[in-house]
Design an enzyme around this catalytic site. Structure first.
Site, PDB file in Angstrom:
ATOM      1  CD  GLU A  90       2.054  -1.918  20.126  1.00 14.36           C
ATOM      2  OE1 GLU A  90       1.534  -0.779  20.214  1.00 14.36           O
ATOM      3  OE2 GLU A  90       2.448  -2.387  19.056  1.00 14.36           O
ATOM      4  N   GLY A 115       0.842  -1.202   0.000  1.00  6.47           N
ATOM      5  CA  GLY A 115       0.000   0.000   0.000  1.00  6.47           C
ATOM      6  C   GLY A 115       0.867   1.238   0.000  1.00  6.47           C
ATOM      7  NE  ARG A 166      -2.518  -0.766  14.470  1.00  5.16           N
ATOM      8  CZ  ARG A 166      -1.903   0.346  14.074  1.00  5.16           C
ATOM      9  NH1 ARG A 166      -0.597   0.361  13.898  1.00  5.16           N
ATOM     10  NH2 ARG A 166      -2.588   1.455  13.856  1.00  5.16           N
ATOM     11  CG  HIS A 191       3.304   1.534  17.852  1.00  3.23           C
ATOM     12  ND1 HIS A 191       2.161   0.779  17.903  1.00  3.23           N
ATOM     13  CD2 HIS A 191       3.197   2.257  16.715  1.00  3.23           C
ATOM     14  CE1 HIS A 191       1.400   1.044  16.862  1.00  3.23           C
ATOM     15  NE2 HIS A 191       2.015   1.950  16.120  1.00  3.23           N
TER      16      HIS A 191
END
Ligand code: NAP
Ligand code: 8YV
Length: 321
Positions: free
Chosen positions: A265, A157, A236, A283
């Site tokens: 997380e 993407g 993710r 992250h």
């Protein structure tokens, strides 16, 4: 003059910069983390004034929260991924959702490249080697090179293409898998994640989270990547079967992993922290000053645009007509 007036609910965690800016512009209500349900039950009147939500990927907006806000019309998500939001509940209520596409592509691609370099070239291990005073005892082992190696992108993407182009400039042989073949791309298409993994040295995961991609990277994919293979995840934590990943690394069936995102997380299991060949980031894929400023601006512009005109600048595709 806003077309819609009312207050904005801030769902934590929000960066202080974003929270303060929302507070300067609107009447704000802050959702508490630990006693959320009691707060929803005890503040019915204040919640009935809420017309918008500002949140991030770490702040869930579930059906119960949507139901507690009778005037809710818009959710402005500070992030491109929106697997934190119950889209079915939003659709049912006619609530629209915006995200922050494009503006973070370069930052996340840099992070993926950093993780690829750190794992393939063992840069973090080499740093620990120097700090431990081991250099005088002998040379650090040779490593495989990233340039010229084969890299598979799982999810070609916006971010995936940016990563692919950076790697192609380094002489890497890039291939990809998405559900649909991307027309006009110079990169070879693989029909499944396993087929992609079987043909590369490094696999970069950059698909959206949510049920459709849950454990898409499972044991067969990891085994296809193999003992010399490197896995990088900037998507993710839910996309990778973390138990299978730890087992593959412990048993030497996978070479190394660079992870910006994790299953639960901010909790990181000791089994992952103990592995030398794993590089762990908290992250921070999009966490540059420039990119976060652009994400804040786009989040606030979406909110203002909806309040002024009922239109979003960057609506999520599932809810836009
Ligand atoms: P995007 O432009 O929508 O690209 C997603 C890609 O994944 C598309 O190529 C899509 O192609 C593919 N895909 C979707 N579902 C798939 C499936 N089930 N199997 C295989 N491929 C699938 O999104 P983006 O802007 O690049 O962002 C991608 C994701 O990166 C976000 O959703 C977010 O979770 C993550 N992200 C992480 C950070 C971070 O800080 N680490 C920052 C930003 C974004 P098809 O539709 O053809 O399958
Ligand atoms: C951020 C992200 O960590 O955009 C996403 O999907 O995961 C990251 O950019 C996050 O949204 C910060 O608010």
């Amino acid at each position: 003059m806003d077309l819609v007036t009312g207050s904005i609910l801030c769902v934590p965690p929000l960066s202080p910069l974003l929270r303060d800016e929302v507070g300067r512009r609107y009447d704000v209500l802050d959702l508490p983390v630990p006693d959320r349900d009691a707060f929803l039950a005890e503040n019915v009147e204040a919640l009935s004034e809420v017309v918008g939500i500002v949140c991030t990927n770490a702040g869930p907006v579930d059906a119960a929260l949507v139901a507690a806000l009778p005037r809710l019309g818009v959710i402005a998500n500070h992030g491109v991924g929106y697997d934190n939001i119950d889209l079915d509940a939003c659709r049912e209520r006619g609530v629209v959702v915006s995200n922050t596409p494009d503006v973070l592509d370069a930052a996340v691609a840099e992070t993926a490249l950093g993780l690829l370099l750190a794992t393939r070239r063992r840069l973090v291990e080499a740093d620990r080697f120097v700090r431990a005073g081991r250099w005088a005892d002998g040379e650090f082992p040779l490593t495989p090179q990233l340039s010229g190696s084969r890299v598979g992108i799982l999810g070609l993407g916006r971010i995936g293409r940016t990563i692919a182009d950076l790697l192609a400039a380094m002489g890497c042989v890039v291939s990809y898998h998405s559900r649909h073949e991307v027309p006009g791309t110079p990169y070879a298409y693989a029909r499944s994640a396993t087929e992609l993994a079987a043909g590369v040295d490094n696999l970069v995961v950059v698909v959206p989270g949510g049920p459709a991609t849950e454990a898409l990277v499972d044991r067969p994919v990891l085994d296809a990547l193999g003992p010399g293979g490197v896995l990088v995840n900037v998507a993710r934590g839910s996309v990778v079967d973390q138990t299978a990943l730890v087992e593959a690394l412990e048993q030497g069936r996978l070479g190394a992993a660079g992870l910006d995102v994790l299953a639960d997380e901010p909790h990181v299991p000791a089994s992952l922290r103990e592995l030398e060949q794993v590089v762990l980031l908290p992250h921070v894929g999009s966490a540059t000053e420039e990119t976060r400023a652009a994400m804040r601006r786009l989040t606030l512009d979406n909110l203002a645009s909806w309040l002024d005109s009922g239109r979003l600048l960057t609506p999520v595709p599932e809810l836009s007509s």
